[in-house]
Design an enzyme around this catalytic site. Structure first.
Site, PDB file in Angstrom:
ATOM      1  N   HIS A 119       0.843  -1.204   0.000  1.00  0.00           N
ATOM      2  CA  HIS A 119       0.000   0.000   0.000  1.00  0.00           C
ATOM      3  C   HIS A 119       0.871   1.244   0.000  1.00  0.00           C
ATOM      4  O   HIS A 119       1.746   1.408   0.857  1.00  0.00           O
ATOM      5  CB  HIS A 119      -0.907   0.016   1.235  1.00  0.00           C
ATOM      6  CG  HIS A 119      -2.057   0.965   1.087  1.00  0.00           C
ATOM      7  ND1 HIS A 119      -3.293   0.571   0.639  1.00  0.00           N
ATOM      8  CD2 HIS A 119      -2.134   2.308   1.296  1.00  0.00           C
ATOM      9  CE1 HIS A 119      -4.101   1.622   0.597  1.00  0.00           C
ATOM     10  NE2 HIS A 119      -3.414   2.689   0.986  1.00  0.00           N
ATOM     11  N   SER A 120       0.657   2.116  -0.968  1.00  0.00           N
ATOM     12  CA  SER A 120       1.390   3.371  -1.108  1.00  0.00           C
ATOM     13  C   SER A 120       2.888   3.070  -1.216  1.00  0.00           C
ATOM     14  O   SER A 120       3.301   2.375  -2.131  1.00  0.00           O
ATOM     15  CB  SER A 120       1.050   4.315   0.060  1.00  0.00           C
ATOM     16  OG  SER A 120       1.491   5.624  -0.214  1.00  0.00           O
ATOM     17  N   MET A 121       3.718   3.545  -0.307  1.00  0.00           N
ATOM     18  CA  MET A 121       5.133   3.202  -0.367  1.00  0.00           C
ATOM     19  C   MET A 121       5.321   1.700  -0.444  1.00  0.00           C
ATOM     20  O   MET A 121       6.221   1.195  -1.141  1.00  0.00           O
ATOM     21  CB  MET A 121       5.879   3.750   0.848  1.00  0.00           C
ATOM     22  CG  MET A 121       7.370   3.434   0.850  1.00  0.00           C
ATOM     23  SD  MET A 121       8.218   3.813   2.409  1.00  0.00           S
ATOM     24  CE  MET A 121       7.765   2.372   3.396  1.00  0.00           C
TER      25      MET A 121
END
Length: 283
Positions: A119-121
């Protein structure tokens, strides 16, 4: 970045107890902490799901997934340096050395069919780790589930923020959906900001290198109300997929893995289910 379960518990402690705990964690110089924490229901594992958190997050955010996924799925959540039980270690600031370390740590756990969720990074880390495994000739993931991060070949459209003063950085975090009660907790923010700043620097300094598209099926998730990552940022992920590709938009902001968790996990199980022997056990 939102507070994980562990950080929320720390925040509820009396001020003196919180300070003692943070000091003890920072002073921890014992044996090396594991890179992947297991969250399972104790049943025989038939598949593994490796999870990678967003900037500032830790492995504990995936603890609740063990009750939502089929019992034979062994969840292994990446615990990066600088957070939770590894708060005394310096966080990574560049993706190359981090992926090399994760590659070494994950190798013993590739004896079962497995998938990545990032998720994201964490999506960026999962993607680069999948490419690192391919270069090493290791077994590749049965599926990549990547969420809330622009396609890696796209230029970063945002200003670099890792160097900004704390108050300015908190303003940016507020606009991206970080809860106000987290931002207002000065002690919690003092503990989180150094790691969060390092994570943001890791993303700010990322340089994409061209490689062939991955044969692994890829599902990309986005949030309809995400102000930082739009659908147009996610659609170009298809260029990284030589095989099946899906883009799924879910209700919620950048952190829809919390607010739309049931929808997200249902889609993960359904998507992974169709890959023959690579499917997760369905209860």
């Amino acid at each position: 970045m939102t507070a994980g379960t562990r950080n929320e518990r720390i925040a509820r402690l009396p001020v003196d107890k919180r300070a003692q705990l943070v000091a003890r964690l920072r002073g921890n110089t014992g044996h090396a902490a594991p890179w992947f924490l297991p969250f399972s229901r104790g049943e025989a594992a038939r598949a593994r799901l490796f999870c990678f958190s967003y900037a500032g997050g830790g492995a504990s955010m995936f603890r609740g997934w063990r009750d939502a996924l089929p019992g034979g799925v062994d969840i292994r959540a990446a615990q990066l340096p600088g957070r939770e039980n590894r708060v005394g270690e310096p966080p990574a600031r560049r993706i190359g050395p981090l992926v090399d370390a994760l590659h070494e740590a994950i190798t013993p756990y590739l004896d079962l069919p497995y998938a990545f969720y990032g998720h994201s990074m964490g999506a960026l880390v999962a993607f680069e780790l999948a490419r690192r495994l391919r270069r090493a000739g290791a077994p590749e993931p049965a599926h990549l589930f990547l969420a809330a991060f622009r396609a890696p070949q796209l230029p970063n459209p945002n200003i670099k923020i890792h160097h900004l003063p704390d108050e300015v950085l908190k303003t940016v975090l507020r606009t991206e959906g970080t809860p106000q009660h987290v931002l207002d907790n000065e002690e919690l923010m003092r503990a989180l900001l150094p790691t969060l700043r390092a994570d943001i620097e890791l993303c700010d300094t990322y340089e994409y290198r061209t490689e062939p598209a991955l044969a692994t099926p890829i599902t990309v998730f986005g949030g309809h109300q995400d102000v930082r990552v739009s659908r147009s940022d996610l659609e170009p992920w298809q260029a990284q997929a030589a095989g099946p590709f899906r883009l799924v938009m879910l209700p919620g902001s950048h952190f829809f893995l919390h607010s739309a968790q049931d929808l997200l996990l249902d889609d993960i199980v359904r998507s992974w289910k169709g890959h023959g022997h690579d499917r997760p056990p369905v209860g």
